[in-house]
Scaffold this motif. Structure first.
Motif, PDB file in Angstrom:
ATOM      1  N   LEU A 115      -5.033   6.938   4.099  1.00  0.00           N
ATOM      2  CA  LEU A 115      -3.964   6.040   4.351  1.00  0.00           C
ATOM      3  C   LEU A 115      -3.541   6.381   5.618  1.00  0.00           C
ATOM      4  N   GLU A 138       1.212   4.338  -2.671  1.00  0.00           N
ATOM      5  CA  GLU A 138       1.152   5.488  -2.560  1.00  0.00           C
ATOM      6  C   GLU A 138       2.265   6.238  -3.210  1.00  0.00           C
ATOM      7  N   LEU A 148       0.772  -1.384   0.199  1.00  0.00           N
ATOM      8  CA  LEU A 148       0.033  -0.024  -0.015  1.00  0.00           C
ATOM      9  C   LEU A 148       0.713   1.365  -0.099  1.00  0.00           C
TER      10      LEU A 148
END
Length: 124
Positions: free
Chosen positions: A108, A79, A75
């Motif tokens: 996030l 990003e 993740l």
């Protein structure tokens, strides 16, 4: 009749690429076998990255934190890959682009805080 000689440079390129890739894969393995560097022992075969033995029963249970850390890494890696094009095109997207990226980063951050609070990042 179709003239296929125009595809000869592509075939030549593919042949050279295949030959070089095979050379880069098999030459080090052959040199290691010939020079004696290929001598597996208990130290070389031990687990060093994943944290659990590699050659056991596939149905054994192991800690789910490995998956959580891997998913978190993916993740935050994604990003970072989204931030560069966003920063390059920020002058074209304006405040809408800036606001949407701040919402994305906020989501996030909330996910990271949740993970941290639940103890998923604590390693024993």
């Amino acid at each position: 009749m179709v003239d296929l000689t125009q595809y000869l440079p592509i075939l030549l390129f593919l042949g050279v690429a295949l030959g070089l890739s095979a050379l880069f894969v098999f030459l080090p393995m052959g040199v290691a076998r010939l020079t004696g560097a290929h001598k597996p022992d208990a130290q070389k075969m031990s687990e060093y990255e994943c944290g659990f033995p590699a050659f056991e029963d596939a149905r054994d249970r192991f800690d789910v934190r490995f998956y959580l850390v891997a998913i978190s890494f993916i993740l935050f890696d994604l990003e970072a890959s989204f931030l560069f094009p966003w920063a390059v095109s920020l002058d074209q997207t304006g405040w809408v682009g800036w606001g949407s990226m701040m919402i994305f980063l906020g989501i996030l951050a909330v996910g990271l805080a949740y993970e941290w609070k639940k103890g998923a990042l604590d390693w024993e």
